[in-house]
Each structure stands twice: as structure tokens, then as C-alpha cells.
Write an enzyme that holds these catalytic residues in place. Sequence first.
Site, mmCIF file in Angstrom:
data_model
loop_
_atom_site.group_PDB
_atom_site.id
_atom_site.type_symbol
_atom_site.label_atom_id
_atom_site.label_comp_id
_atom_site.label_asym_id
_atom_site.label_seq_id
_atom_site.Cartn_x
_atom_site.Cartn_y
_atom_site.Cartn_z
ATOM 1 N N ILE A 44 0.847 -1.207 0.000
ATOM 2 C CA ILE A 44 0.000 0.000 0.000
ATOM 3 C C ILE A 44 0.879 1.253 0.000
ATOM 4 O O ILE A 44 0.600 2.213 -0.704
ATOM 5 C CB ILE A 44 -0.953 0.003 1.217
ATOM 6 C CG1 ILE A 44 -1.928 -1.168 1.106
ATOM 7 C CG2 ILE A 44 -1.703 1.325 1.348
ATOM 8 C CD1 ILE A 44 -2.832 -1.359 2.298
ATOM 9 N N GLU A 51 6.626 17.434 4.298
ATOM 10 C CA GLU A 51 8.062 17.667 4.460
ATOM 11 C C GLU A 51 8.388 19.026 5.070
ATOM 12 O O GLU A 51 9.545 19.359 5.223
ATOM 13 C CB GLU A 51 8.741 17.529 3.090
ATOM 14 C CG GLU A 51 8.376 16.192 2.430
ATOM 15 C CD GLU A 51 9.347 15.712 1.378
ATOM 16 O OE1 GLU A 51 9.736 16.548 0.552
ATOM 17 O OE2 GLU A 51 9.710 14.514 1.392
ATOM 18 N N LYS A 80 13.841 25.927 8.453
ATOM 19 C CA LYS A 80 12.689 26.717 7.980
ATOM 20 C C LYS A 80 12.432 27.849 8.972
ATOM 21 O O LYS A 80 12.111 27.595 10.139
ATOM 22 C CB LYS A 80 11.469 25.803 7.876
ATOM 23 C CG LYS A 80 10.198 26.540 7.513
ATOM 24 C CD LYS A 80 9.025 25.598 7.360
ATOM 25 C CE LYS A 80 7.730 26.358 7.222
ATOM 26 N NZ LYS A 80 6.558 25.480 7.231
HETATM 27 C C1 LIG Z 1 -0.502 17.231 -0.629
HETATM 28 C C2 LIG Z 1 -0.112 17.098 0.802
HETATM 29 C C3 LIG Z 1 0.979 17.811 1.291
HETATM 30 C C4 LIG Z 1 1.322 17.716 2.646
HETATM 31 N N1 LIG Z 1 2.348 18.490 3.137
HETATM 32 C C5 LIG Z 1 2.564 18.514 4.466
HETATM 33 C C6 LIG Z 1 3.573 19.342 5.038
HETATM 34 O O1 LIG Z 1 4.301 20.043 4.346
HETATM 35 N N2 LIG Z 1 3.715 19.330 6.386
HETATM 36 C C7 LIG Z 1 2.945 18.556 7.192
HETATM 37 O O2 LIG Z 1 3.083 18.626 8.413
HETATM 38 N N3 LIG Z 1 2.051 17.712 6.663
HETATM 39 C C8 LIG Z 1 1.829 17.674 5.349
HETATM 40 N N4 LIG Z 1 0.901 16.819 4.834
HETATM 41 C C9 LIG Z 1 0.275 15.832 5.701
HETATM 42 C C10 LIG Z 1 1.261 14.687 5.912
HETATM 43 O O3 LIG Z 1 1.656 14.153 4.660
HETATM 44 C C11 LIG Z 1 0.628 13.579 6.760
HETATM 45 O O4 LIG Z 1 0.038 14.147 7.901
HETATM 46 C C12 LIG Z 1 1.699 12.613 7.213
HETATM 47 O O5 LIG Z 1 2.432 12.137 6.127
HETATM 48 C C13 LIG Z 1 1.093 11.446 7.973
HETATM 49 O O6 LIG Z 1 0.437 10.559 7.122
HETATM 50 P P1 LIG Z 1 -0.093 9.219 7.763
HETATM 51 O O7 LIG Z 1 1.034 8.516 8.395
HETATM 52 O O8 LIG Z 1 -1.286 9.536 8.588
HETATM 53 O O9 LIG Z 1 -0.630 8.408 6.500
HETATM 54 P P2 LIG Z 1 0.148 7.594 5.347
HETATM 55 O O10 LIG Z 1 1.478 8.180 5.027
HETATM 56 O O11 LIG Z 1 -0.838 7.450 4.237
HETATM 57 O O12 LIG Z 1 0.411 6.167 5.998
HETATM 58 C C14 LIG Z 1 -0.603 5.194 6.106
HETATM 59 C C15 LIG Z 1 0.039 3.873 6.496
HETATM 60 O O13 LIG Z 1 -1.000 2.921 6.735
HETATM 61 C C16 LIG Z 1 -0.661 1.709 6.086
HETATM 62 N N5 LIG Z 1 -1.878 0.998 5.741
HETATM 63 C C17 LIG Z 1 -3.017 1.479 5.172
HETATM 64 N N6 LIG Z 1 -3.904 0.497 4.988
HETATM 65 C C18 LIG Z 1 -3.340 -0.647 5.470
HETATM 66 C C19 LIG Z 1 -3.735 -2.016 5.543
HETATM 67 N N7 LIG Z 1 -4.915 -2.421 5.068
HETATM 68 N N8 LIG Z 1 -2.887 -2.891 6.089
HETATM 69 C C20 LIG Z 1 -1.674 -2.519 6.555
HETATM 70 N N9 LIG Z 1 -1.226 -1.250 6.515
HETATM 71 C C21 LIG Z 1 -2.048 -0.326 5.963
HETATM 72 C C22 LIG Z 1 0.119 2.157 4.851
HETATM 73 O O14 LIG Z 1 0.912 1.126 4.347
HETATM 74 C C23 LIG Z 1 0.970 3.287 5.456
HETATM 75 O O15 LIG Z 1 2.098 2.739 6.077
HETATM 76 C C24 LIG Z 1 0.578 16.870 3.483
HETATM 77 C C25 LIG Z 1 -0.477 16.108 2.976
HETATM 78 C C26 LIG Z 1 -0.833 16.230 1.661
HETATM 79 C C27 LIG Z 1 -2.000 15.435 1.138
#
Ligand SMILES: Cc1cc2nc3c(=O)[nH]c(=O)nc-3n(C[C@H](O)[C@H](O)[C@H](O)COP(=O)(O)OP(=O)(O)OC[C@H]3O[C@@H](n4cnc5c(N)ncnc54)[C@H](O)[C@@H]3O)c2cc1C
Length: 508
Positions: A44, A51, A80
Site C-alpha cells: 500500500i 516535508e 525553515k
Molecule cells: C498534498 C499534501 C501535502 C502535505 N504536506 C505537508 C507538510 O508540508 N507538512 C505537514 O506537516 N504535513 C503535510 N501533509 C500531511 C502529511 O503528509 C501527513 O500528515 C503525514 O504524512 C502522515 O500521514 P499518515 O502517516 O497519517 O498516512 P500515510 O502516510 O498514508 O500512511 C498510512 C500507512 O498505513 C498503512 N496501511 C493502510 N492500509 C493498510 C492495511 N490495510 N494494512 C496494513 N497497513 C495499511 C500504509 O501502508 C501506510 O504505512 C501533506 C499532505 C498532503 C495530502
Amino acid sequence: MTDHQHIKNLIIVGGGSAGWMTAAMLAKQLGNSVSITLIESEQIGTIGVGEATIPPIQNFNRLLGINENDFLSYCNGSIKLAIEFENWRKLGHSYMHPFGKFGADFDYMSFPYYWLKDVLTKQAAGKPYRELESYSLAWHLAANNKFKQPDTNPQSIGSSYDYAFHFDAGRYAMFLREFSERLGVKRQEGKITQVNTEPSSGYITSVDLEGGQTLSADFFIDCSGQRALLLGESLGIEFESWSEWLLNDRAVAIQTAHMRPVSPYTRSIAHHAGWQWRIPLQTRMGNGNVYSSQLMSDEEALNLLLDTVEGPTLTEPNFIKFKTGKRQKVWHNNCLAIGLSAGFLEPLESTSLHLIQTAIMRLVRLFPTKQVSKNLIDTYNKEAQNEYEKIRDFIILHYKVTERDDSEYWRYCQSMEVPESLQSRLDLYQEHGHLVVHDKELFKQENWMAVLAGQNCLPQGVGPVMASRNDIDIDKTLDSLHQSMTKYTSTAQSHEMYLMQHCPHKPA
Ligand SMILES: Cc1cc2nc3c(=O)[nH]c(=O)nc-3n(C[C@H](O)[C@H](O)[C@H](O)COP(=O)(O)OP(=O)(O)OC[C@H]3O[C@@H](n4cnc5c(N)ncnc54)[C@H](O)[C@@H]3O)c2cc1C
């Protein structure tokens, strides 16, 4: 309390920034008392963006005991000091939202009041004045591509600014993974195919992985990204959309080769249906276009990005769909969502990683026993809701107080009805420049003033006390402040030299 009431093991679902930040801090704070397993699926993958950060991330690193230079070296990081907003007030205009204070504290009236009084007086007399940002040391340093560590002496002007980091999201997750595994966190590769709950209580008991393995735990943290596999899909907690105020729902990201100099600030460049980011790392640039799919097609968004980036592209475009808003509750039964599974506010002020950080610290503070009390859950949810709403208002502000009316997108933003909490804050400000900000709010008076002043949203006047004060020679004081800041900046080295000397990037 008897031992059998304690949580003995917990599962974190997801290995993006949210999952590994949570694993690292819980392992550090809970020690061996709780066994932590993180499940992630390479198939996934992660969202691959996120970043740019804001200054409180320094506290997170400090609590983990992370050495800042080691961290920056590993993560291809840079400093930054500010965000530069280009074309936000109007086409061709730019201003910065710098980190830290403006000016200096003279007395019980904060510096922005003095600046407002000066500006309103000079505007009325048709005289020139300096922008608010030029009374910020972070602005002076950023505008000159310089950096030095803030002074630790609170009396010194050199203590008035703050800083955060830019880093490679993939390297950051890897850094925290190594850190967490050293503290005993177990990583389980695999895709979850089913979430099992206990019918009478609704508590999650276990998750099934592709291949037949079942893993159980007392408590589950959903860091599965926007899908919210546990809290949303399995427990049915609905998503509350804020798209009526924040129109963007798509992004396309691409990395380009390193261009000199490596600026110590993020750029946010508005266009007719959204905005673009530029995040400078030591060896590459992160670029993205954030837009409203109703007003811009994916193809147009990519072309605009490719037409405006500098330097050769290093990666294929990464298209991302997102929803702005939050889950109605972030904690339900024995499941807490952290990260994109909990909610998302667009990345304009780099607040997502910060919201992950505060969610984790709130969990550490309110860490439950096996039978989680309703009161505890309500308290957590209320604090989270409040925090998200305050940040939401600050982000909406950037769109609302624009002079741009050159496209449907900006005309909508200018005329939209904003949440009542934001409208009443704006009404109070517009009268006499008052900004009432509570202690627990992330964005303080200086942050609000940076955007309001930057986008030329000034009050009708200052209050009667401020208006009648003549005990400080404002012109002279402002000149002298500006001079001390210029002098301080001349003693700092270039940002690139700072990185080279203290934390040069070490590739994997
Ligand atoms: C366009 C954009 C720009 C951004 N820029 C910034 C920024 O500059 N600064 C900032 O602070 N935040 C930013 N963010 C937000 C930031 O990217 C997220 O808050 C951060 O990366 C955390 O993501 P996450 O870990 O919640 O989700 P994800 O990175 O999506 O991780 C989800 C995890 O769950 C796992 N997973 C999902 N389903 C399953 C399953 N069925 N079984 C096993 N594992 C599963 C995946 O493998 C993955 O490891 C941005 C977001 C976007 C959309």
C-alpha cells in the site's frame, strides 16, 4: 488499580509519519510496560509527502532525545524560518509569515499595536512605512538566506525568533523506525484484510493479515492514512467535511534537482485555482500543486507545475486526492486515530505533522487502562476538536482576506461565509486591532498579525488607550529596532554554510 487492568499490548496500524512518530514517542514514554507492534504494508505504501514543519517539532525531538544535527543529516533536512506567500494578497505581491515575535516587548501592549498605530498614522498622512515582517528577525535572516541558532538569553533580540525544519518524508519515517525498533517496537509487514470486534462492547479485539495471521491487542491506534481503516471503515465514525471553506481537494507532487541557494523558508505561490509549494532540502527540491478539482483538471495542474518548477525533475508525478475535515470523534472505544485517519487540513501552514505530535502527547498524558472511561474519551475528543477548529480558522483566514478577484476560485473565497468563530475574531480585530488568542492555541497574535498585515487587512483604528499614548517615540523606536535586526543578521552565516558545517546530508 490491579495489574490486569493495565494495557499490556497495543497495535499501531500504519507506518507513515503518523505511525512511526507514535511508535517512537510511546516506546520512549511507556518503556517496557507496554508491548508495541506496528503493522504496515509495503504494497500500500505511504502518502509520501509532508516535508515542512513548524517550530514545536523541536520539542518533539527533544522529548525523544534526538540530536538535531544527526536528524537533519539523516533526513536531508534544512532550516525553515518562515513561509513566503506569493500572489496571495494580489498578483505580484509577496509577504512572509516568519516564526517568532515581531519587534520587542515595550510594555503591556504588544508590538503589533505599536506597528498598527504607526502604519495607520502614516497611511493617513500619505507617508511611507515599513511592513510588519521587517520587524521580525526570522524575516531578516530568511530574506538574506542566512541562519544562526537563536540566542538563549531571553533579554537579547537574538532570542526573538524561532525555526523549524524541512525534511525528506521517507527518510523521516525511516529515522523514526530505526529509533523505535532500538526501543523494542516490533514491526509487522502485512496487509490487514479484516478488523475483528467484540459484538457486545464494540471494542476491537484483533486484526487479520493477508496470509491468515491474526494479531490481537488491548488498544489500537489507527494511523492507516485517509482511509481510516479502523476508526472509519470498521467502527463507522463519520468524516465531517470542511470543504465549503477550504476548496482544495487534490495535489500533485514532484521532486526536482537541487537549486542553489537552499533557502531557509517554504514558498507558497498562489495561482488561479489553488497554490504551489516549494520545499528546499539539501540535495533536492520538493514541489507540489494543491488545487480544487472543480476548477482545475489534473492535467492542467501537472502542466502548471512542470511549467514553473526550476531544475530537472527527479520523480514521476504523485497525484493525491484528499478531503479536508476531521472525523466526528478521533477516539472511540479502544481505538484512537492519529494522522490522516483522524483528519486533514490542507498543508498551507504545515500543521499536519504538528497535529500528529499533539495527538500523541495528549495520548501520553491521558493514557487509558483497558476499560477506557467515557469521560476520558470525551475529554480527549473535545480537546482535539477544539484544536482542529482553531487551526482550521487560521488557514481559512489566508483565503478570506485576499484582494484577489481575478478567478472564480478567489471570488468565492472573498465572499464566502466563514465559521462564526473566525468571523467574530475578525470583527473584533477590524474595530481596534484586538486579537484575542487563548494560551492553548497554536497560532498566537504574531501569527495572525503576520497574515492580516501581509494581506493588507488593517483595522479601522487602534483603541483609545493606544491612540492617546505619546510616551514612546514610535518612529525612533522602530528605526532602532530595524537597525539592531539588520546588524544581528550581518553576524549570521549563510544557511547553506550552516548546513554544511553542522549537518551535511549523509545519503543512505
Ligand atoms: C498534498 C499534501 C501535502 C502535505 N504536506 C505537508 C507538510 O508540508 N507538512 C505537514 O506537516 N504535513 C503535510 N501533509 C500531511 C502529511 O503528509 C501527513 O500528515 C503525514 O504524512 C502522515 O500521514 P499518515 O502517516 O497519517 O498516512 P500515510 O502516510 O498514508 O500512511 C498510512 C500507512 O498505513 C498503512 N496501511 C493502510 N492500509 C493498510 C492495511 N490495510 N494494512 C496494513 N497497513 C495499511 C500504509 O501502508 C501506510 O504505512 C501533506 C499532505 C498532503 C495530502
